[in-house]
Design an enzyme around this catalytic site. Structure first.
Site, PDB file in Angstrom:
ATOM      1  N   ARG A   5       0.856  -1.187   0.000  1.00 29.86           N
ATOM      2  CA  ARG A   5       0.000   0.000   0.000  1.00 29.86           C
ATOM      3  C   ARG A   5       0.890   1.235   0.000  1.00 29.86           C
ATOM      4  O   ARG A   5       1.919   1.263   0.697  1.00 29.86           O
ATOM      5  CB  ARG A   5      -0.906   0.042   1.236  1.00 29.86           C
ATOM      6  CG  ARG A   5      -2.116  -0.881   1.175  1.00 29.86           C
ATOM      7  CD  ARG A   5      -3.128  -0.495   0.083  1.00 29.86           C
ATOM      8  NE  ARG A   5      -4.258  -1.411   0.033  1.00 29.86           N
ATOM      9  CZ  ARG A   5      -4.325  -2.528  -0.698  1.00 29.86           C
ATOM     10  NH1 ARG A   5      -3.290  -2.891  -1.443  1.00 29.86           N
ATOM     11  NH2 ARG A   5      -5.403  -3.278  -0.691  1.00 29.86           N
ATOM     12  N   GLU A  27      -4.247   6.991  -4.777  1.00 25.92           N
ATOM     13  CA  GLU A  27      -4.154   5.818  -5.660  1.00 25.92           C
ATOM     14  C   GLU A  27      -3.621   6.186  -7.048  1.00 25.92           C
ATOM     15  O   GLU A  27      -2.844   5.451  -7.629  1.00 25.92           O
ATOM     16  CB  GLU A  27      -5.532   5.165  -5.842  1.00 25.92           C
ATOM     17  CG  GLU A  27      -5.901   4.110  -4.818  1.00 25.92           C
ATOM     18  CD  GLU A  27      -5.212   2.758  -5.032  1.00 25.92           C
ATOM     19  OE1 GLU A  27      -4.760   2.194  -4.034  1.00 25.92           O
ATOM     20  OE2 GLU A  27      -5.118   2.279  -6.168  1.00 25.92           O
ATOM     21  N   HIS A  51      -1.280  -0.272  -9.750  1.00 26.97           N
ATOM     22  CA  HIS A  51      -1.931  -1.206  -8.810  1.00 26.97           C
ATOM     23  C   HIS A  51      -2.452  -2.448  -9.552  1.00 26.97           C
ATOM     24  O   HIS A  51      -3.658  -2.714  -9.592  1.00 26.97           O
ATOM     25  CB  HIS A  51      -3.079  -0.522  -8.032  1.00 26.97           C
ATOM     26  CG  HIS A  51      -3.393  -1.227  -6.739  1.00 26.97           C
ATOM     27  ND1 HIS A  51      -3.905  -0.564  -5.645  1.00 26.97           N
ATOM     28  CD2 HIS A  51      -3.263  -2.526  -6.364  1.00 26.97           C
ATOM     29  CE1 HIS A  51      -4.087  -1.443  -4.659  1.00 26.97           C
ATOM     30  NE2 HIS A  51      -3.705  -2.641  -5.071  1.00 26.97           N
TER      31      HIS A  51
HETATM   32  N1  NAD Z   1      -0.588  -4.412  -5.055  1.00 29.69           N
HETATM   33  C1  NAD Z   1      -1.510  -5.360  -5.017  1.00 29.69           C
HETATM   34  O1  NAD Z   1      -2.167  -5.622  -6.033  1.00 29.69           O
HETATM   35  C2  NAD Z   1      -1.734  -6.152  -3.751  1.00 29.69           C
HETATM   36  C3  NAD Z   1      -2.281  -7.433  -3.860  1.00 29.69           C
HETATM   37  C4  NAD Z   1      -2.485  -8.181  -2.714  1.00 29.69           C
HETATM   38  C5  NAD Z   1      -2.156  -7.661  -1.472  1.00 29.69           C
HETATM   39  N2  NAD Z   1      -1.637  -6.399  -1.390  1.00 29.69           N
HETATM   40  C6  NAD Z   1      -1.260  -5.849  -0.064  1.00 29.69           C
HETATM   41  O2  NAD Z   1      -0.326  -6.736   0.526  1.00 29.69           O
HETATM   42  C7  NAD Z   1      -0.575  -6.818   1.922  1.00 29.69           C
HETATM   43  C8  NAD Z   1      -0.010  -8.098   2.476  1.00 29.69           C
HETATM   44  O3  NAD Z   1      -0.736  -9.222   1.985  1.00 29.69           O
HETATM   45  P1  NAD Z   1      -0.547 -10.678   2.651  1.00 29.69           P
HETATM   46  O4  NAD Z   1      -1.504 -11.569   1.978  1.00 29.69           O
HETATM   47  O5  NAD Z   1       0.884 -11.056   2.691  1.00 29.69           O
HETATM   48  O6  NAD Z   1      -1.054 -10.369   4.155  1.00 29.69           O
HETATM   49  P2  NAD Z   1      -0.739 -11.183   5.470  1.00 29.69           P
HETATM   50  O7  NAD Z   1      -1.721 -10.710   6.477  1.00 29.69           O
HETATM   51  O8  NAD Z   1      -0.629 -12.638   5.174  1.00 29.69           O
HETATM   52  O9  NAD Z   1       0.725 -10.678   5.889  1.00 29.69           O
HETATM   53  C9  NAD Z   1       1.006  -9.399   6.382  1.00 29.69           C
HETATM   54  C10 NAD Z   1       2.201  -9.520   7.338  1.00 29.69           C
HETATM   55  O10 NAD Z   1       2.615  -8.209   7.726  1.00 29.69           O
HETATM   56  C11 NAD Z   1       3.048  -8.316   9.077  1.00 29.69           C
HETATM   57  N3  NAD Z   1       3.137  -7.021   9.721  1.00 29.69           N
HETATM   58  C12 NAD Z   1       2.153  -6.301  10.315  1.00 29.69           C
HETATM   59  N4  NAD Z   1       2.659  -5.174  10.839  1.00 29.69           N
HETATM   60  C13 NAD Z   1       3.985  -5.180  10.570  1.00 29.69           C
HETATM   61  C14 NAD Z   1       5.048  -4.279  10.861  1.00 29.69           C
HETATM   62  N5  NAD Z   1       4.852  -3.164  11.563  1.00 29.69           N
HETATM   63  N6  NAD Z   1       6.295  -4.594  10.419  1.00 29.69           N
HETATM   64  C15 NAD Z   1       6.512  -5.736   9.723  1.00 29.69           C
HETATM   65  N7  NAD Z   1       5.542  -6.636   9.451  1.00 29.69           N
HETATM   66  C16 NAD Z   1       4.297  -6.346   9.862  1.00 29.69           C
HETATM   67  C17 NAD Z   1       2.038  -9.254   9.708  1.00 29.69           C
HETATM   68  O11 NAD Z   1       2.533  -9.806  10.911  1.00 29.69           O
HETATM   69  C18 NAD Z   1       1.862 -10.295   8.613  1.00 29.69           C
HETATM   70  O12 NAD Z   1       2.746 -11.379   8.776  1.00 29.69           O
HETATM   71  C19 NAD Z   1      -2.117  -6.710   1.998  1.00 29.69           C
HETATM   72  O13 NAD Z   1      -2.528  -6.204   3.257  1.00 29.69           O
HETATM   73  C20 NAD Z   1      -2.456  -5.766   0.874  1.00 29.69           C
HETATM   74  O14 NAD Z   1      -2.561  -4.439   1.359  1.00 29.69           O
HETATM   75  C21 NAD Z   1      -1.418  -5.646  -2.499  1.00 29.69           C
END
Ligand code: NAD
Length: 321
Positions: free
Chosen positions: A234, A263, A282
């Site tokens: 994000r 965005e 995105h």
């Molecule tokens: N660009 C895109 O098209 C796209 C697609 C899918 C997901 N995403 C983003 O990717 C993010 C991650 O997805 P995911 O499936 O891996 O989620 P997930 O919940 O499996 O993993 C997120 C991880 O981040 C960790 N985390 C939380 N706070 C933290 C911090 N302060 N420092 C370090 N780590 C921390 C959590 O402990 C968790 O392990 C989603 O929340 C979404 O916003 C973007």
């Protein structure tokens, strides 16, 4: 007939959603702009919301007096006023894990594109410039270090691909025990150590109050001037002004961004002027395959709630307590 309001989407068809929701007798209404004013009006007649990137604000949630569920088309729920929904007892659902391969492929692709200067060479060759110098610096990826910030499902999906390239993998995640990070194939490190040691940093945390500007000025200054940043999580996790300064002042070799604040950056934004930026709109989640899983999964969550069941992918299960 229960009505499902689709606030926005970036792919073509809603045929899958229509089919899944027809099975519980629900119909779709698609917003035209996804702006708050329009959503405030449409949500009053909606039993459910499906949303991609549109802002589902506290006011929109409160105006949805018939709302039974808010379904995110995606993983992150930072565009939804989850606290307001929870307060009103409305479940919020997401679709975990539909695009792990896609995001990991996007990150590795962006990394290789930046290091091998594909985009610079491609432009140059079309302009008749066949010189090697155009794309410099070019370094060897194998033997370097990638730092994964946020070792969740996507972060972990990066590991085998990075190892395949011969990279050493380090990771920082305060919520993942060290053994879990080691079992996932990475060396656990502190936040600043990750900044200092990485040749490539890739961001995979959710956007929350705690991760807002986690990659800020101090982090960026701790990174090597030869290092690259990839953000397909994000936009607001990275302090975009601090990153713009780091790129402009040549304190960073490059950044591949799939997400921005807002965005969509306005044309002429200083970040877009940097040759060190590789920008995508995105799209890390997208493939022909993933978007079908996404549409089916998001619609199935909403259909479950409309049919009186509790979807597993509820991000605020407190509403059922
Ligand atoms: N660009 C895109 O098209 C796209 C697609 C899918 C997901 N995403 C983003 O990717 C993010 C991650 O997805 P995911 O499936 O891996 O989620 P997930 O919940 O499996 O993993 C997120 C991880 O981040 C960790 N985390 C939380 N706070 C933290 C911090 N302060 N420092 C370090 N780590 C921390 C959590 O402990 C968790 O392990 C989603 O929340 C979404 O916003 C973007």
């Amino acid at each position: 007939v229960p009505t499902v309001l689709i606030t926005d989407k970036t792919w073509e068809s809603t045929a899958i959603e229509a089919e899944v929701l027809a099975a519980v007798g629900a119909e779709l209404v698609e917003a035209q702009t996804g702006e708050e004013a329009e959503l405030l009006e449409l949500v009053a007649q909606a039993d459910a919301i499906l949303t991609c990137f549109a802002q589902v604000t506290p006011a929109v949630v409160r105006a949805g007096t018939r709302l039974k569920v808010i379904g995110r088309y995606g993983i992150g729920v930072d565009n939804i006023a989850v606290d307001t929904a929870t307060e009103l007892g409305i479940p919020v659902t997401n679709v975990p894990a539909y695009c792990l391969d896609e995001v990991a492929e996007h990150v590795i692709g962006a990394l290789l594109c930046m290091v091998r200067s594909f985009h610079a060479y491609d432009r140059a060759v079309r302009d008749g410039d066949w010189s090697l110098a155009t794309g410099l610096p070019v370094v060897r990826v194998a033997g370097r270090t990638i730092g994964i910030l946020g070792f969740g499902k996507i972060g972990r999906a990066i590991v085998p691909r990075a190892r395949g390239l011969g990279l050493d993998v380090i990771a920082h995640d305060p919520f993942a025990p060290d053994e879990a990070i080691r079992d996932g194939g990475a060396e656990p490190v502190g936040l600043m150590e990750l900044a200092e040691r990485s040749d490539f940093v890739t961001v995979h945390t959710p956007l929350t109050e705690d991760t807002m500007h986690l990659v800020g000025d101090a982090f960026l200054r701790a990174m090597r001037p030869t290092a690259y940043l990839v953000n397909a999580a994000r936009g607001a996790i990275v302090d975009q002004d601090a990153l713009t300064a780091a790129l402009t002042e040549e304190r960073l070799a490059g950044a591949a961004l799939d997400v921005f604040v807002p965005e969509r950056l306005a044309p002429g934004h200083p970040l877009l002027a940097s040759d060190r930026l590789l920008a995508t709109p995105h799209v890390a989640f997208y493939s022909q395959e993933s978007v079908q899983d996404l549409a089916r999964g998001a619609a199935a969550n909403v259909a479950e709630v409309l049919a009186g069941r509790r979807p597993a992918a509820t991000v605020n299960p407190q509403v059922y307590a």
